[in-house]
Design an enzyme around this catalytic site. Structure first.
Site, PDB file in Angstrom:
ATOM      1  N   VAL A  16       0.834  -1.215   0.000  1.00  0.00           N
ATOM      2  CA  VAL A  16       0.000   0.000   0.000  1.00  0.00           C
ATOM      3  C   VAL A  16       0.870   1.268   0.000  1.00  0.00           C
ATOM      4  CG1 VAL A  16      -1.902   1.216   1.130  1.00  0.00           C
ATOM      5  CG2 VAL A  16      -1.802  -1.271   1.228  1.00  0.00           C
ATOM      6  N   LYS A  98      -6.852  -1.829   9.638  1.00  0.00           N
ATOM      7  CA  LYS A  98      -8.129  -2.168  10.290  1.00  0.00           C
ATOM      8  C   LYS A  98      -7.934  -2.963  11.574  1.00  0.00           C
ATOM      9  CE  LYS A  98      -7.056  -4.870   6.764  1.00  0.00           C
ATOM     10  NZ  LYS A  98      -6.737  -4.629   5.368  1.00  0.00           N
ATOM     11  N   GLU A 122     -10.253   5.620   5.466  1.00  0.00           N
ATOM     12  CA  GLU A 122     -11.122   5.086   4.406  1.00  0.00           C
ATOM     13  C   GLU A 122     -10.533   3.825   3.779  1.00  0.00           C
ATOM     14  OE1 GLU A 122     -14.314   6.831   3.411  1.00  0.00           O
ATOM     15  OE2 GLU A 122     -14.374   4.698   3.015  1.00  0.00           O
ATOM     16  N   ASP A 194      -9.901 -10.441   9.122  1.00  0.00           N
ATOM     17  CA  ASP A 194      -9.813  -9.171   8.409  1.00  0.00           C
ATOM     18  C   ASP A 194     -11.221  -8.624   8.141  1.00  0.00           C
ATOM     19  OD1 ASP A 194      -8.094  -7.307   6.531  1.00  0.00           O
ATOM     20  OD2 ASP A 194      -9.778  -8.015   5.315  1.00  0.00           O
ATOM     21  N   LYS A 198     -12.946  -5.074   9.736  1.00  0.00           N
ATOM     22  CA  LYS A 198     -13.598  -4.057   8.896  1.00  0.00           C
ATOM     23  C   LYS A 198     -15.062  -3.885   9.314  1.00  0.00           C
ATOM     24  CE  LYS A 198     -10.575  -5.052   5.000  1.00  0.00           C
ATOM     25  NZ  LYS A 198     -10.344  -5.970   3.874  1.00  0.00           N
ATOM     26  N   GLY A 295      -5.300  -4.412  -2.833  1.00  0.00           N
ATOM     27  CA  GLY A 295      -4.230  -4.173  -3.794  1.00  0.00           C
ATOM     28  C   GLY A 295      -3.612  -2.803  -3.609  1.00  0.00           C
TER      29      GLY A 295
HETATM   30  N1  LIG Z   1      -2.515  -4.975   0.773  1.00  0.00           N
HETATM   31  C1  LIG Z   1      -3.765  -4.538   0.690  1.00  0.00           C
HETATM   32  O1  LIG Z   1      -4.448  -4.739  -0.322  1.00  0.00           O
HETATM   33  C2  LIG Z   1      -4.378  -3.762   1.815  1.00  0.00           C
HETATM   34  C3  LIG Z   1      -5.673  -3.272   1.673  1.00  0.00           C
HETATM   35  C4  LIG Z   1      -6.243  -2.503   2.694  1.00  0.00           C
HETATM   36  C5  LIG Z   1      -5.524  -2.259   3.856  1.00  0.00           C
HETATM   37  N2  LIG Z   1      -4.273  -2.790   3.994  1.00  0.00           N
HETATM   38  C6  LIG Z   1      -3.554  -2.508   5.237  1.00  0.00           C
HETATM   39  O2  LIG Z   1      -2.460  -1.640   4.947  1.00  0.00           O
HETATM   40  C7  LIG Z   1      -1.387  -1.908   5.835  1.00  0.00           C
HETATM   41  C8  LIG Z   1      -0.143  -2.232   5.019  1.00  0.00           C
HETATM   42  O3  LIG Z   1      -0.390  -3.395   4.254  1.00  0.00           O
HETATM   43  P1  LIG Z   1       0.604  -3.847   3.082  1.00  0.00           P
HETATM   44  O4  LIG Z   1      -0.136  -4.863   2.317  1.00  0.00           O
HETATM   45  O5  LIG Z   1       1.154  -2.646   2.407  1.00  0.00           O
HETATM   46  O6  LIG Z   1       1.754  -4.557   3.948  1.00  0.00           O
HETATM   47  P2  LIG Z   1       3.194  -5.014   3.434  1.00  0.00           P
HETATM   48  O7  LIG Z   1       3.245  -5.059   1.955  1.00  0.00           O
HETATM   49  O8  LIG Z   1       3.524  -6.258   4.194  1.00  0.00           O
HETATM   50  O9  LIG Z   1       4.175  -3.834   3.919  1.00  0.00           O
HETATM   51  C9  LIG Z   1       4.339  -3.556   5.268  1.00  0.00           C
HETATM   52  C10 LIG Z   1       5.336  -2.432   5.428  1.00  0.00           C
HETATM   53  O10 LIG Z   1       5.393  -2.086   6.806  1.00  0.00           O
HETATM   54  C11 LIG Z   1       6.765  -1.964   7.188  1.00  0.00           C
HETATM   55  N3  LIG Z   1       6.840  -2.220   8.645  1.00  0.00           N
HETATM   56  C12 LIG Z   1       6.417  -3.293   9.358  1.00  0.00           C
HETATM   57  N4  LIG Z   1       6.611  -3.085  10.671  1.00  0.00           N
HETATM   58  C13 LIG Z   1       7.179  -1.861  10.780  1.00  0.00           C
HETATM   59  C14 LIG Z   1       7.593  -1.066  11.887  1.00  0.00           C
HETATM   60  N5  LIG Z   1       7.491  -1.499  13.139  1.00  0.00           N
HETATM   61  N6  LIG Z   1       8.117   0.159  11.635  1.00  0.00           N
HETATM   62  C15 LIG Z   1       8.245   0.623  10.366  1.00  0.00           C
HETATM   63  N7  LIG Z   1       7.849  -0.087   9.283  1.00  0.00           N
HETATM   64  C16 LIG Z   1       7.323  -1.296   9.496  1.00  0.00           C
HETATM   65  C17 LIG Z   1       7.486  -2.989   6.348  1.00  0.00           C
HETATM   66  O11 LIG Z   1       8.859  -2.647   6.324  1.00  0.00           O
HETATM   67  P3  LIG Z   1       9.925  -3.387   5.381  1.00  0.00           P
HETATM   68  O12 LIG Z   1       9.644  -2.849   3.981  1.00  0.00           O
HETATM   69  O13 LIG Z   1      11.228  -2.959   5.907  1.00  0.00           O
HETATM   70  O14 LIG Z   1       9.627  -4.852   5.498  1.00  0.00           O
HETATM   71  C18 LIG Z   1       6.771  -2.797   5.001  1.00  0.00           C
HETATM   72  O15 LIG Z   1       7.331  -1.725   4.290  1.00  0.00           O
HETATM   73  C19 LIG Z   1      -1.842  -3.069   6.738  1.00  0.00           C
HETATM   74  O16 LIG Z   1      -2.400  -2.529   7.913  1.00  0.00           O
HETATM   75  C20 LIG Z   1      -2.953  -3.715   5.931  1.00  0.00           C
HETATM   76  O17 LIG Z   1      -3.908  -4.362   6.748  1.00  0.00           O
HETATM   77  C21 LIG Z   1      -3.683  -3.530   3.000  1.00  0.00           C
END
Ligand SMILES: NC(=O)c1ccc[n+]([C@@H]2O[C@H](COP(=O)([O-])OP(=O)(O)OC[C@H]3O[C@@H](n4cnc5c(N)ncnc54)[C@H](OP(=O)(O)O)[C@@H]3O)[C@@H](O)[C@H]2O)c1
Length: 401
Positions: A16, A98, A122, A194, A198, A295
């Protein structure tokens, strides 16, 4: 906050975070600069210049010149610390987390009130569908009666590929992960957590009640098999993981469970990673919102919209919540408004009849036994399904009929 150029501190540069970065670079309207990005893994190669990154959260939290903190990490405890620190510093926060929100909602609500600062999210429910602000603003004075939604892009993607392409469950889950739809821990998706997180957020903005994760019945799709898909297909139905919150008298029934859905439902044709939310009100009747549910770019666009909203000082008003609390004069317990004492008709597939122990069956309508699989269609006590929630060793697949 200036309306021209806003300064962002970003936590997380994963799926994200990178989506937001791309969209910001292509955004014509919003002038926002990412000043620093805090990440975790020193060894990871980054797509952009190293000068943007820090591994120390204090480098962002201690800065006085940032307008907004954007929290997009995949760890809910660390996220709660970051978000509460920022709110206590008087800085507005945008998050898509969430799990962190649902686990700490009451405390985060109090922090917003105490510090008179905005926390908006959002992107945390419904992906690119602007559902929270709609519930908060558009349905403000509407007498909402129910909200039902497909809120997890990964589950919907897996169910669609299994049904339409005969794809194996494990392969479909792997593809959902590759596409960036799945959570870092996919158990959160498939076991329904999840969706439940939500649902808790949508329930706050629909009805003004803050539920705790342990109060909401949630069962997932982790035990689904082709036998279940075939059963549904033969009856012209589809299986969907549905989050629902509806009003029954003065109480609310709130749960996230697999459901059989027929062709007449607007949710029937919401496929792959799309999400769908049906909102029903006393005067507006039913409205359905559909859009990409997960995504990098769809979620990034919801985050961007929140950042943009902060430039005109947007803040959730929580009017329904405040009204309810006023009515109950400080003696308010959301849990007391939750109805868990009712009967529900479900299909349960099982291998061993002993696995049904603990489920209070009121009446069996249909029973099927074979060497390969067994199922019953029965009316059961809703309350008695709680024992199955999050149970890793259960092999039952339960689906609302
Ligand atoms: N993916 C989706 O479609 C989606 C949709 C809606 C909401 N979300 C929400 O958005 C958030 C991010 O999801 P994502 O899919 O982007 O996750 P992701 O791809 O696994 O990326 C997580 C990021 O967080 C960083 N991180 C983890 N712990 C940390 C800490 N303590 N301090 C600083 N950075 C830290 C990681 O660092 P590194 O890069 O160093 O590993 C990575 O850059 C989550 O809460 C998820 O529930 C995701």
């Amino acid at each position: 906050m200036t309306e021209k150029h806003i300064k962002l501190g970003l936590f997380g540069f994963g799926c994200v975070g990178q989506g937001l970065y791309d969209i910001l670079n292509h955004s014509q309207g919003l002038k926002a600069d990412i000043e620093k990005i805090c990440v975790k893994d020193h060894a990871k190669k980054r797509k952009i210049d190293a000068k943007y990154f820090t591994y120390d959260k204090e480098d962002i939290l201690n800065r006085k010149d940032l307008d907004v903190i954007v929290e997009l990490i995949d760890n809910s405890q660390d996220a709660y610390e970051i978000v509460s620190r920022a709110l206590n510093n008087g800085v507005s926060v945008v998050t898509a987390n969430k799990k962190m929100l649902a686990e700490n909602f009451e405390a985060l609500y109090q922090l917003q009130e105490k510090n008179n600062v905005a926390l908006i999210y959002e992107g945390s429910a419904g992906g690119s569908i602007p559902i929270i602000r709609n519930l908060e603003e558009y349905y403000d004075n509407e007498l909402l009666s129910s909200i039902r939604g497909l809120l997890n892009g990964s589950c919907n993607y897996i169910l669609t590929r299994m049904e339409l392409e005969n794809m194996d469950y494990g392969k479909a889950l792997g593809m959902a992960q590759e596409c960036g739809f799945a959570e870092s821990d996919p158990w959160l998706d498939v076991a329904g957590y999840d969706t439940m997180y939500k649902l808790i957020l949508l329930t706050v903005h629909s009805f003004g009640i803050i539920l705790k994760p342990e109060q909401v019945l949630t069962l997932g799709i982790q035990n689904i098999s082709f036998d279940d898909i075939t059963y549904a297909k033969e009856k012209g139905l589809r299986i969907k993981l549905i989050a629902t919150a509806h009003k029954v008298g003065d109480k609310f029934r709130v749960y996230a469970l697999p459901h059989f859905v027929n062709k007449e439902s607007d949710l029937y044709n919401v496929l792959y990673e799309n999400n769908g939310v049906e909102v029903e009100g006393a005067y507006s009747c039913k409205q359905t919102f559909v859009g990409k549910g997960a995504g990098s770019h769809p979620t990034g666009s919801a985050v961007l919209s929140d950042i943009s909203a902060l430039t005109y000082h947007y803040k959730y008003g929580y009017k329904k919540l405040k009204k309810l609390r006023q009515q109950h004069k400080g003696n308010f317990d959301s849990g007391k408004l939750l109805d868990v004492d009712f009967d529900i008709k479900v299909y349960i597939r099982f291998a061993d009849k002993n696995d049904l122990k603990g489920i209070e069956i009121v009446a069996v309508e249909e029973e099927f036994k074979s060497a390969k699989t067994n199922y019953i269609v029965a009316t059961v006590k809703f309350n008695s399904l709680f024992d199955l929630k999050g149970k890793q060793d259960s092999k039952l697949f339960v689906c609302v009929v």
